[in-house]
Motif scaffolding. Structure first.
Motif, PDB file in Angstrom:
ATOM      1  N   MET A  92    -104.062 -39.881  80.850  1.00  0.00           N
ATOM      2  CA  MET A  92    -102.609 -40.055  80.769  1.00  0.00           C
ATOM      3  C   MET A  92    -102.257 -41.205  79.825  1.00  0.00           C
ATOM      4  O   MET A  92    -101.366 -41.078  78.988  1.00  0.00           O
ATOM      5  N   LEU A  93    -102.963 -42.329  79.988  1.00  0.00           N
ATOM      6  CA  LEU A  93    -102.659 -43.490  79.149  1.00  0.00           C
ATOM      7  C   LEU A  93    -102.940 -43.164  77.687  1.00  0.00           C
ATOM      8  O   LEU A  93    -102.200 -43.571  76.789  1.00  0.00           O
TER       9      LEU A  93
ATOM     10  N   SER B 254    -108.327 -39.414  85.193  1.00  0.00           N
ATOM     11  CA  SER B 254    -107.023 -38.829  84.871  1.00  0.00           C
ATOM     12  C   SER B 254    -106.056 -39.913  84.395  1.00  0.00           C
ATOM     13  O   SER B 254    -105.255 -39.686  83.490  1.00  0.00           O
ATOM     14  N   LEU B 255    -106.169 -41.110  84.954  1.00  0.00           N
ATOM     15  CA  LEU B 255    -105.333 -42.216  84.481  1.00  0.00           C
ATOM     16  C   LEU B 255    -105.648 -42.523  83.012  1.00  0.00           C
ATOM     17  O   LEU B 255    -104.762 -42.754  82.189  1.00  0.00           O
TER      18      LEU B 255
END
Ligand code: SF4
Lengths: 246, 531
Positions: B356-357, B352-353
């Motif tokens: 997002m990035l 998920s990171l």
């Protein structure tokens, strides 16, 4: 950007309760051997002789531990022979005799009690101590809530944290950083290497710790000291508590 | 004839007028001894230019009458081949044939050997001031020579450095900026010289070795268990990988293999270290772009991984586990299963990171098309690991030269084409997720049994090298033992040493404010390269 804000909120409270309560989560500390009594002197001798750094000394059937020298190699624990008993604590920081002897008042003036700025200098560490200091900013520890802040410039620093045995090439930069700090200032030696050189020094190219160069106010054993041990040391150096008094 | 044998035959026939000794100590290891002269350099150049071999490193050995130089190469083929080419130069000769003038990847190796041994390479610009900084070291000291007494401290140092950089850029308006060795909040010491005519860095020159602890020298005279501590601890971020390679070398000499359970556990632990290190590097990249929430998110995951490492292995950086013959302690099956379960959560958070990035344009602006290293440049400098793979060099020792049973895990080798900061970040994410997959798969079918093969006859008068894919790339450890089984020479070529050599490629041509970001995407360790 709103997404990031929500992410931040969604993290929830995961910060340690330390220092109000001891942190019990597994894996927060590599632990240290505890003084241990064995069956007889021969057994004690055998266990102590396994230590590669001279952290263990046998007298009779007892083995004492010099935490300042232990590098957590577990050779006194993991073997077919007898084993030291082990403790998973982390409140290891202490004030060296050189500092207490001079009657240096430990802790900062009252005006510092709320906020201490820290300059970290890497004088030849293996990367572990530096990384453990970096973890203090992670949400699990959240260093800022306790009033400690990292600063990149010596001119704003109250506390100098040094990691590594002090390699020769870092002697001058370290001294220059110390001299540029305003008074009053304190020095913390972080990790076995900064305390006595560990496996790297003294040698022809590296020193045997920070104390060869600077007056050290607080020492933190550990190879590396886990974040909680460094937090404990910060509380000692800022005068909130006394050292481990080993 | 197998492709491996073909190479040997071809070398023999191309250099038929020279007395080559060719040996096969193992099916995937070829040794060629060329005696005196520059034949080794010729063969080396041919291997790299014509046959696509990677220059892995160089080890110098001091003998009474001659210098012996070993060059090591590996290829990307599956199954892969290691070739070691060795040659001698009489000590009466003032110069040693230089490989660096023909294979650029050897450049820093020769500079380092020059400082270590006080030997000169023909045609290599004599630069000095590399390992031993000019202002610190009296002239004429060669610490790696046997005659150098390492027990004495030389206290002519600790003086104010009067070093001033050698400026190359000669354009109107050009100026140089130096940064370091102490800079930033939590950085390892490096002195950077950045030359510019305005906004962009035109020439970037990192001056290293402020953390030189002379690990190779300190290992000399120690027994294997003593040297193991140095191998494991010179760079904590890759402690497990380094001790793994060191133990491989000892196991090759002792002609033993770790038991199946230890082989699988080593894979599991090595991947746990890679996962943690990559997450730490991702944290660094987020921090360099001042994306505080992402940084703290990655920092959270890194600390969780450190705790998991401590929980299953005792030490947060996995110290004290690798020993020649296997592992010093077994890990409980339950702990490994627990690890696999907890990883699911971490994988989820990482994915998920990454998402997002990938949709944060202000972040992407700082990484995309910034810090570009082309595939040719990466190859020319012999770059390794995620940095090389982000420049489309598809090589990973776990896949091309599997060890410790990696072949069972069918390791995927993520790679990208752009060679920019974002490509490096994506490779880090993909590799981290691949590591998590390997850990889960290893934990699922752990063989039972012992974790340590006893060494019946301690190796003496022997040598070998070990090689692993460390988090930063190929890590090579050569070890020579004397008649008493003590270390006579220990040579380490860690990935950061190799990749620092190519770092300037990424920094040059980009704006000053991009410099720290580019640096963070290289995920370099100074402790590892300075050693
Ligand atoms: S863990 Fe290693 S260094 Fe520490 S006391 Fe035991 S044997 Fe000595």
């Amino acid at each position: 950007m709103a997404g990031w804000f929500l992410k931040g909120v969604a993290l929830g409270v995961k910060t340690t309760k330390y220092p109000r309560r001891a942190e019990q989560a597994p894996g927060v500390s590599p632990g240290l051997p505890r003084p241990t009594r064995f069956l007889d002197a021969a057994q004690a001798q055998e266990v102590a002789s396994r230590c590669p750094t001279g952290a263990l000394s046998a007298s009779g059937s007892e083995v004492a531990v010099d935490a300042r020298k232990c590098i957590h190699c577990y050779r006194c624990l993991r073997s077919d022979g007898a084993a030291m008993s082990w403790s998973d604590d982390y409140d290891w920081a202490d004030v060296p005799e050189s500092a207490t002897g001079q009657g240096r008042p430990l802790g900062f003036e009252p005006r510092f009690r709320r906020s201490v700025n820290i300059l970290v200098v890497d004088a030849g560490d293996c990367g572990a101590c530096l990384n453990e200091i970096a973890q203090l900013a992670a949400p699990q520890y959240n260093l800022h809530r306790l009033g400690f802040f990292l600063t990149p410039t010596p001119r704003h620093a109250d506390l100098l944290m040094v990691v590594g045995p002090v390699t020769d090439a870092m002697r001058y930069p370290l001294l220059a950083a110390y001299e540029a700090m305003p008074e009053p200032k304190r020095v913390m030696a972080v990790g076995t290497c900064a305390l006595g050189g560990s496996v790297f020094g003294p040698s022809f190219i590296a020193g045997g710790g920070v104390a060869e160069l600077l007056p050290v106010d607080v020492e933190v054993p550990g190879n590396p000291p886990p974040p909680l041990a460094i937090l404990h040391a910060l509380r000692v150096v800022s005068g909130q508590i006394r050292g481990a008094r080993r | 004839m197998t492709p491996r044998e073909l190479i040997a035959t071809e070398i023999r026939s191309r250099w038929s007028e020279f007395p080559l000794t060719v040996e096969w100590p193992a099916p995937d290891r070829l040794r060629i001894d060329v005696g005196e002269g520059s034949t080794a350099v010729d063969i080396a150049e041919w291997l790299v230019d014509e046959r696509g071999f990677v220059f892995a490193g160089m080890a110098v050995r001091e003998h009474r009458r001659y210098w012996r130089i070993h060059y090591l190469f590996y290829d990307h083929g599956i199954p892969g081949l290691w070739i070691q080419v060795s040659s001698d130069t009489s000590r009466e000769q003032p110069l040693i044939p230089s490989l660096a003038s023909r294979v650029h990847a050897a450049d820093w190796h020769e500079r380092e050997a020059e400082d270590h041994f006080g030997i000169l390479f023909e045609g290599h610009p004599r630069l000095g001031d590399f390992v031993l900084h000019d202002e610190e070291w009296p002239e004429g000291i060669s610490p790696m020579r046997k005659s150098f007494d390492a027990s004495e401290r030389i206290l002519s140092r600790g003086t104010r450095p009067d070093w001033s950089p050698r400026r190359i850029l000669q354009e109107p308006g050009a100026f140089a900026m130096t940064v370091g060795p102490i800079y930033g909040g939590l950085s390892e010491p490096v002195h950077f010289l950045l030359e510019t005519t305005g906004e962009n860095v035109v020439r970037a020159f990192p001056r290293l070795f402020f953390k030189y602890r002379a690990i190779e020298k300190r290992a000399e005279g120690l027994d294997v268990n003593g040297a193991l501590l140095l191998a494991e601890r010179f760079s904590a971020t890759t402690a497990f990988a380094s001790s793994f390679a060191f133990c491989q070398a000892v196991e090759t000499m002792a002609d033993i293999e770790a038991p199946p359970r230890a082989r699988t556990l080593r894979v599991l632990l090595a991947e746990l270290e890679r996962l943690r290190r990559h997450v730490g590097s991702i944290r660094g990249i987020c921090g360099s772009t001042a994306l505080a929430v992402a940084e703290s998110r990655a920092g959270y995951l890194e600390e969780e991984l450190l705790r998991l490492s401590g929980e299953i292995g005792g030490h947060r950086y996995l110290f004290g586990l690798n020993v020649p013959g296997g592992l010093a302690a077994d890990l409980a099956d339950g702990a490994c299963r627990l690890l696999a379960e907890r990883l699911a959560e971490i994988e989820h958070a990482l994915a998920s990171l990454r998402r997002m990035l990938g949709t944060t344009s202000s972040f992407l602006d700082r990484l995309e098309e910034v810090g570009v290293v082309t595939s040719e440049e990466a190859g020319y400098h012999g770059l390794v690991g995620p940095v090389a793979r982000a420049s489309n060099i598809v090589c990973d020792l776990r896949a091309a030269h599997p060890y410790s049973g990696y072949e069972r895990f069918a390791v995927a080798v993520p790679h990208e084409e752009e060679g920019d900061g974002y490509a490096r970040l994506r490779v880090l994410f993909d590799e981290a997720l691949e590591s998590a997959r390997i850990i889960r798969s290893a934990a699922r079918d752990l063989p039972s049994g012992a974790v340590r093969t006893p060494i019946e006859r301690a190796p003496r008068n022997a040598w070998a090298f070990g090689a692993v894919e460390a988090p930063g790339g190929a890590s090579i450890h050569w070890l020579w033992l004397d008649e008493e089984g003590r270390v006579e020479r220990y040579r380490i070529v860690p990935p950061s040493f190799v990749n620092w050599h190519g770092f300037h490629l990424a920094a040059e041509g980009f704006a000053f404010q991009d410099f720290p970001i580019i640096l963070s995407t290289f995920a370099l360790s100074v402790a590892e390269s300075d050693r």
